[in-house]
Design an enzyme around this catalytic site. Structure first.
Site, PDB file in Angstrom:
ATOM      1  N   HIS A   1       0.828  -1.214   0.000  1.00 46.79           N
ATOM      2  CA  HIS A   1       0.000   0.000   0.000  1.00 46.79           C
ATOM      3  C   HIS A   1       0.861   1.263   0.000  1.00 46.79           C
ATOM      4  O   HIS A   1       1.242   1.753   1.056  1.00 46.79           O
ATOM      5  CB  HIS A   1      -0.895  -0.033   1.240  1.00 46.79           C
ATOM      6  CG  HIS A   1      -2.063   0.889   1.147  1.00 46.79           C
ATOM      7  ND1 HIS A   1      -3.294   0.574   1.670  1.00 46.79           N
ATOM      8  CD2 HIS A   1      -2.208   2.113   0.602  1.00 46.79           C
ATOM      9  CE1 HIS A   1      -4.134   1.566   1.453  1.00 46.79           C
ATOM     10  NE2 HIS A   1      -3.497   2.521   0.813  1.00 46.79           N
TER      11      HIS A   1
ATOM     12  N   ASP B   1      -9.309   2.564  -3.100  1.00 46.52           N
ATOM     13  CA  ASP B   1      -8.626   3.034  -1.890  1.00 46.52           C
ATOM     14  C   ASP B   1      -9.427   4.114  -1.170  1.00 46.52           C
ATOM     15  O   ASP B   1     -10.548   3.873  -0.760  1.00 46.52           O
ATOM     16  CB  ASP B   1      -7.201   3.501  -2.206  1.00 46.52           C
ATOM     17  CG  ASP B   1      -6.368   3.642  -0.925  1.00 46.52           C
ATOM     18  OD1 ASP B   1      -6.627   2.861   0.017  1.00 46.52           O
ATOM     19  OD2 ASP B   1      -5.498   4.519  -0.847  1.00 46.52           O
TER      20      ASP B   1
ATOM     21  N   ASP C   1       0.882   2.464   3.764  1.00 42.37           N
ATOM     22  CA  ASP C   1      -0.003   3.525   3.273  1.00 42.37           C
ATOM     23  C   ASP C   1       0.799   4.824   3.094  1.00 42.37           C
ATOM     24  O   ASP C   1       0.343   5.911   3.436  1.00 42.37           O
ATOM     25  CB  ASP C   1      -1.197   3.754   4.215  1.00 42.37           C
ATOM     26  CG  ASP C   1      -2.272   4.634   3.560  1.00 42.37           C
ATOM     27  OD1 ASP C   1      -2.142   4.931   2.351  1.00 42.37           O
ATOM     28  OD2 ASP C   1      -3.217   5.025   4.256  1.00 42.37           O
TER      29      ASP C   1
ATOM     30  N   HIS D   1       1.475   5.221  -2.174  1.00 44.25           N
ATOM     31  CA  HIS D   1       1.037   6.193  -3.174  1.00 44.25           C
ATOM     32  C   HIS D   1       2.291   6.801  -3.779  1.00 44.25           C
ATOM     33  O   HIS D   1       3.055   7.474  -3.089  1.00 44.25           O
ATOM     34  CB  HIS D   1       0.170   7.271  -2.534  1.00 44.25           C
ATOM     35  CG  HIS D   1      -1.097   6.727  -1.947  1.00 44.25           C
ATOM     36  ND1 HIS D   1      -2.270   6.630  -2.655  1.00 44.25           N
ATOM     37  CD2 HIS D   1      -1.363   6.199  -0.728  1.00 44.25           C
ATOM     38  CE1 HIS D   1      -3.217   6.092  -1.892  1.00 44.25           C
ATOM     39  NE2 HIS D   1      -2.692   5.824  -0.708  1.00 44.25           N
TER      40      HIS D   1
END
Lengths: 440, 311
Positions: free
Chosen positions: A61, A153, A322, A63
């Site tokens: 996870h 998400d 994350d 970005h």
């Protein structure tokens, strides 16, 4: 080219190795695992004395923000941050601009990753077109282009029928559907965990129920459809219970937890934890630090303990960061308006090691949560160091002390609440496909 | 004597002693406002910026008058909207203002925590004039002053705060202030307007107006701010008024010498019946008058050599 990693303590849960072994790498692959003390001719040597040698970490996870938000992070800076954190593979979420909801964007990401990236990049495709929560994305096309899972998400699928369709449809491709479980009606403008701290600070709260309701719904839909469901960044005690019950029932559900959710609580929003870089304002602590604004929010101590327990007992399968880079313009503003999320790739190991030091997890368990378990969730043939496997390796010293210094992050963004914190654990080498891509 | 603090951000971190100092100082300033020439040179040469990110007439005017009666130069800056909408960070806004060299910044903002943000980054003293639903310290201080004037004491009194507790910075600051001064606090309102775990702040909770104000010495009514609420937590103003509006009938359960307060502006006929608002037990205008004295005191006490910590 041959490379031998000597004198280290090898932990490879997939292959049930936990002891003093040397690792021989050839042509980018693991060639052999040798009893310590062997000498191998004409090989480069890495001395891993005092270090753990483990399969490279896999983050389900992150970005990476590219394309579209290169001012926050790029594939280059994000994968460098991954390497510095000991990660050799990362799964990047689809909320780029344009959204990763078609093969051309997936191909673009993979091309960029090949050209400029340092670690393996596995995109997660959008579940719905444009992340709009209305129509299914072309999952077949996305899977073929290289996506390993599907998720909207942060833009949780609120429509239960669409979620059902997504789970049913994804089953064909044996890819997990990843649920960031937050009911937007209940979260309604909330910016932190609903409870005493939010009440005192006058900030709108996000009740735990907002998360638990969607987890319940998605587990029930996974049962109906027989599809694979993965719960992202579990943060509530009730959520852990729900996953545990579902697993007992044989429903195909897995879950991840983040280092910040197993380390911090909502009290961090009121003031920094001791020993971290509090700005000198009042009473030695600075409340309303937007680097404590995260979705799902930092929860109560009871929730934090349940997450730790869930990691230890195997209810939670993986540690995922994350990693959510945001620039100053997204964070140096009102708490209510600030973006959710913090960077995590470069702090995950040392925070995880705190659980080992506190004897909540064994070192082997921690490695499992960072390697073979996440690999299995998205179906990667990675996470172990058997002969023939791609030589993705991390070598870290678990007892070396250091101070978290965001200024030294490879990530373009420095949004972390952990700056200044004294921790243990230093990544010495990160190796991808037999090549040393990071070393201290 | 000065406060050994740089900023006044909230009541929560104030000691009882500091609250007493502010109240005592305000009392000495009260007289200035009754003079023919309502001005003393105390803050001559000091610059006070009223930095208001949210509409306010009462509080801004009160600070402006307070500053002017002390001879400070007072400048008003109003900004609407969020940093995001402007594309400028809050820090940029703040640094631009700092560059003009103010001594004190009085900050009102719709978002909780903004005064703290400014205080940790700017050299000027920050006075919180209301931040979101968090705190409104000068309001609580003027309320303490008003209660003490009316009742001769604060300790031991029963104070009920009625209305939308969830969204009220006045309620939060008063809960901290009254607890520190030894009063007993009850909050009352619809269950949908009572925030989670508020009892941990040291208050009793009631969703029944009559029970909530039983044996009250002081009742503080809060303004119902319908404009702030999406999906209203109560069905209609009419029903709110019937269940939680303070009228003569409801007042019967309180003590005979009960006093009524309201931070203003009053929604007549909604949270409070005009008969009650204008009645003999109403202290609403005394609150406004005392507001000027409290703000003079705060400006004065924070304008000396800078202390290390904020309030």
């Amino acid at each position: 080219m041959r490379l031998i990693i000597k004198n280290g303590h090898l932990i490879d849960p997939k292959n049930r190795r936990n002891g003093r072994f040397d690792l021989l790498i050839e042509e980018g692959k693991v060639r052999d695992i040798l009893k310590a003390g062997h000498t191998v001719a004409s090989a480069d040597v890495i001395d891993a004395k005092g270090c753990i040698v483990s399969p490279g970490f896999i983050d389900l996870h992150v970005h990476l923000r590219e394309p579209g938000y290169e001012y926050k992070e790029t594939i280059r800076s994000g994968t460098l941050a991954a390497a510095a954190g000991g990660f050799t593979s990362v799964c990047c979420m689809a909320n780029t601009n344009p959204v990763n909801d078609n093969a051309s964007i997936t191909e673009y990401i993979l091309k960029k990753a090949k050209e400029e990236g340092t670690v393996n990049v596995f995109p997660i495709g959008a579940l719905s077109r444009g992340l709009a929560g209305k129509e299914l994305s072309p999952m077949g096309e996305l899977k073929k282009a290289g996506c390993v899972g599907f998720s909207d998400d942060g833009k949780t699928v609120q429509n239960s029928r669409l979620m059902r369709l997504a789970l049913e449809y994804a089953k064909t491709f044996d890819a997990p559907v990843i649920s960031h479980a937050i009911c937007s009606d209940l979260a309604h403008g909330g910016v932190m965990h609903e409870g005493f701290v939010a009440t005192k600070l006058g900030l709108p709260g996000i009740p735990s129920a907002a998360e638990d309701i969607i987890i319940s719904r998605d587990i029930r839909l996974a049962e109906t459809t027989g599809a694979r469901l993965h719960i992202a960044h579990l943060s509530t005690a009730e959520g852990v219970e729900l996953v545990q019950k579902a697993k007992k029932k044989g429903i195909r559900v897995t879950a991840e937890a983040t280092p910040h959710h197993f380390t911090l609580t909502d009290e961090t929003v009121e003031a920094h934890p001791p020993g971290t870089a509090a700005k000198p304002s009042q009473d030695g602590a600075s409340p309303y630090d937007t680097n404590t604004k995260i979705m799902p929010p930092l929860r109560s101590e009871k929730d934090r303990r349940a997450i730790v327990e869930g990691l230890a007992t195997g209810v939670i399968d993986a540690i995922a960061t994350d990693h959510a880079p945001h620039a100053l313009v997204d964070k140096e503003i009102e708490f209510d308006s600030a973006a959710f999320g913090i960077v995590g790739l470069e702090t995950a190991l040392s925070l995880s090691l705190q659980l080992v030091e506190k004897k909540k997890l064994t070192m082997k368990k921690m490695v499992e949560l960072l390697t073979i378990n996440p690999a299995r969730i998205v179906g990667l043939k990675k996470g172990g160091l058997e002969p023939g496997a791609s030589a993705d390796v991390v070598i870290f010293n678990p007892s070396l002390s250091c101070k978290i210094d965001p200024a030294k992050f490879y990530s373009k963004s420095k949004n972390t609440p952990f700056g200044g914190m004294k921790v243990k654990g230093v990544v010495k080498y990160t190796i991808v496909g037999g090549k040393v891509i990071y070393q201290v | 004597m000065q406060l050994a603090r740089k900023d006044l951000l909230g009541i929560e971190s104030l000691s009882k002693k500091e609250i007493e100092l502010i109240l005592e100082t305000a009392k000495t300033f009260q007289e200035i406002s009754t003079r023919e020439v309502k001005k003393v040179p105390t803050l001559r040469g000091k610059t006070v910026i009223n930095l208001f990110f949210e509409d306010s007439t009462r509080t801004r005017t009160s600070f402006e008058i307070a500053g002017k009666r002390l001879s400070a130069d007072v400048i008003n800056i109003s900004q609407k909207g969020s940093s995001v909408a402007k594309g400028e960070t809050l820090l940029d806004t703040a640094k631009n203002i700092e560059a003009m060299g103010p001594d004190l910044i009085v900050c009102r903002h719709w978002a909780a925590g903004v005064p703290h943000f400014l205080a940790s980054r700017l050299k000027a003293s920050i006075i919180n004039a209301g931040d979101g639903a968090h705190e409104h310290p000068t309001q609580a201080l003027l309320d303490l002053m008003t209660i003490r004037e009316a009742k001769g004491k604060i300790a031991g009194l029963n104070v009920s705060i009625v209305g939308d507790i969830s969204h009220s910075r006045v309620a939060r600051s008063n809960i901290h202030a009254l607890n520190k001064m030894g009063a007993r606090v009850t909050v009352a309102g619809p269950a949908t307007m009572i925030p989670a775990e508020i009892e941990k702040m040291g208050v009793k909770v009631s969703t029944d107006l009559r029970k909530g104000i039983a044996s009250a010495d002081v009742i503080m009514m809060l303004r119902i701010q319908r404009e702030r609420l999406t999906m209203s937590p109560f069905p209609t103003l009419r029903e709110y008024s019937q269940l939680y509006g303070l009228n003569k009938e409801a007042l019967k359960g309180a003590k005979p010498d009960v006093v009524i307060m309201h931070p203003g502006p009053v929604n007549r006929g909604v949270e409070i019946d005009p008969e009650v608002a204008d009645g003999p037990y109403s202290l609403i205008l005394d609150q406004v008058t005392n507001g000027v004295a409290i703000r003079m005191a705060v400006l004065y006490l924070l304008s000396g050599p800078k202390g290390k910590a904020a309030l």
